[in-house]
Design an enzyme around this catalytic site. Structure first.
Site, PDB file in Angstrom:
ATOM      1  N   ASN A  54      -2.053  -6.725  42.515  1.00 53.30           N
ATOM      2  CA  ASN A  54      -2.375  -6.057  41.247  1.00 53.30           C
ATOM      3  C   ASN A  54      -3.833  -5.592  41.295  1.00 53.30           C
ATOM      4  O   ASN A  54      -4.751  -6.400  41.197  1.00 53.30           O
ATOM      5  CB  ASN A  54      -2.140  -7.038  40.089  1.00 53.30           C
ATOM      6  CG  ASN A  54      -2.481  -6.424  38.733  1.00 53.30           C
ATOM      7  OD1 ASN A  54      -2.732  -5.223  38.622  1.00 53.30           O
ATOM      8  ND2 ASN A  54      -2.487  -7.257  37.704  1.00 53.30           N
ATOM      9  N   LYS A  62      -5.337  -3.810  39.175  1.00 51.76           N
ATOM     10  CA  LYS A  62      -5.902  -3.744  37.812  1.00 51.76           C
ATOM     11  C   LYS A  62      -6.653  -2.414  37.607  1.00 51.76           C
ATOM     12  O   LYS A  62      -6.278  -1.398  38.187  1.00 51.76           O
ATOM     13  CB  LYS A  62      -6.767  -4.977  37.529  1.00 51.76           C
ATOM     14  CG  LYS A  62      -5.985  -6.274  37.778  1.00 51.76           C
ATOM     15  CD  LYS A  62      -6.658  -7.508  37.242  1.00 51.76           C
ATOM     16  CE  LYS A  62      -5.818  -8.730  37.567  1.00 51.76           C
ATOM     17  NZ  LYS A  62      -6.380  -9.958  37.023  1.00 51.76           N
ATOM     18  N   GLU A  92      -3.424 -10.247  30.550  1.00 51.85           N
ATOM     19  CA  GLU A  92      -4.503  -9.428  29.985  1.00 51.85           C
ATOM     20  C   GLU A  92      -3.956  -8.538  28.875  1.00 51.85           C
ATOM     21  O   GLU A  92      -4.635  -8.292  27.872  1.00 51.85           O
ATOM     22  CB  GLU A  92      -5.156  -8.600  31.103  1.00 51.85           C
ATOM     23  CG  GLU A  92      -5.974  -9.477  32.042  1.00 51.85           C
ATOM     24  CD  GLU A  92      -6.110  -8.944  33.452  1.00 51.85           C
ATOM     25  OE1 GLU A  92      -6.681  -9.660  34.288  1.00 51.85           O
ATOM     26  OE2 GLU A  92      -5.647  -7.815  33.743  1.00 51.85           O
ATOM     27  N   GLY A 112      -8.840 -14.796  37.897  1.00 49.77           N
ATOM     28  CA  GLY A 112     -10.189 -14.250  38.050  1.00 49.77           C
ATOM     29  C   GLY A 112     -11.301 -15.245  37.777  1.00 49.77           C
ATOM     30  O   GLY A 112     -12.471 -14.881  37.689  1.00 49.77           O
ATOM     31  N   SER A 163      -6.114 -16.507  41.098  1.00 54.69           N
ATOM     32  CA  SER A 163      -7.138 -16.803  42.120  1.00 54.69           C
ATOM     33  C   SER A 163      -6.532 -17.203  43.466  1.00 54.69           C
ATOM     34  O   SER A 163      -7.018 -18.118  44.132  1.00 54.69           O
ATOM     35  CB  SER A 163      -8.118 -17.871  41.603  1.00 54.69           C
ATOM     36  OG  SER A 163      -8.794 -17.411  40.451  1.00 54.69           O
TER      37      SER A 163
END
Length: 254
Positions: A10, A12, A98, A172, A212
């Protein structure tokens, strides 16, 4: 037949054309296990989908990061499932934390989006996961079961769904669920599917871990019996993504 290992990247909201070309040249040159062993899907921002679709090696597939909940129309800023199908984009990520947290997408809204995308012929990476507060309150399973239930209520066929468990506190942050923590939630999710959907769906649906994931921790996570792969964030923009894909060999050799 065992569940085929799945590795999603991903990207993002990151990248320029130059960055994307650089990432793709690393991916195109990477030595990875065959498609029999691992399914690889990368998810660039919408504006780069056509570029990645045409320039990426054919054994890696492409996903959008989101799509609208119904047919296109007067929905400024949205992208419809039909548009993705028109571009021959096979996959879409739906319900990423998110979007749930920042854009306040509810469990029901996410369920509707998954159902609509599937109805248009897309395959879906459906994301679920708890916040740090929820984990510390001991409500991890209640939260992820509720999120999964909202998806299960809207769909009857799970063939084209990959469930991505992403503890929000590990995305993250550099914190990562221990292999035991990841396995525990994946095991419980599979048990939930068995009880509430069907034993067949529980046995065949891939449940992947995100949060992560790096080259340093991927092998240990991949060795867990109910972890069927990864949805990788930051590390999918780096050369180590190739090492993460290679962790599929752990399952193959298990």
């Amino acid at each position: 037949m065992g569940r085929k290992f799945f590795v999603g990247g991903n990207w993002k909201c990151n990248g320029t054309t130059e960055d994307v070309n650089k990432i793709m040249s690393t991916l195109n040159a990477g030595q990875v296990p065959s498609q029999d062993v691992v399914e690889v899907v990368v998810s660039p921002p919408f504006v780069f989908l056509p570029l990645v679709k045409t320039s990426l090696r054919p054994d890696f597939h492409v996903a959008a990061q989101n799509c609208w909940v119904k047919k296109g129309g007067a929905f400024t800023g949205e992208v419809s499932a039909e548009m993705l199908v028109n571009l021959s984009i096979p996959w879409v990520i739906i319900g990423h934390s998110e979007r749930r947290l920042i854009l306040e997408e509810s469990n029901e809204f996410v369920g509707d989006k998954v159902a609509y995308a599937l109805a248009q012929g897309l395959k879906v990476i459906a994301c679920i996961g708890e916040t740090l507060e929820q984990r510390e309150a001991g409500s991890t399973m209640a939260v992820v079961a509720e999120q999964t239930k909202a998806i299960a209520a809207k769909i009857s066929n799970w063939t084209d769904v990959v469930l991505a468990y992403e503890p929000v506190w590990a995305i993250g942050t550099g914190k990562v669920a221990t292999p035991a923590q990841a396995q525990e939630v994946h095991f419980e999710l599979r048990k939930w599917l068995q009880a509430n959907v069907s034993p067949d769906v529980a046995a065949s649906t891939r449940i992947i871990y995100g949060g992560s994931v790096t080259a340093a921790n991927c092998k240990e996570l991949a060795a867990q019996p109910d972890v069927d792969g990864f949805l990788v964030g930051g590390a999918s923009l780096k050369p180590e993504f190739i090492d993460i894909i290679k962790s599929a060999e752990v399952k193959k050799n298990a």
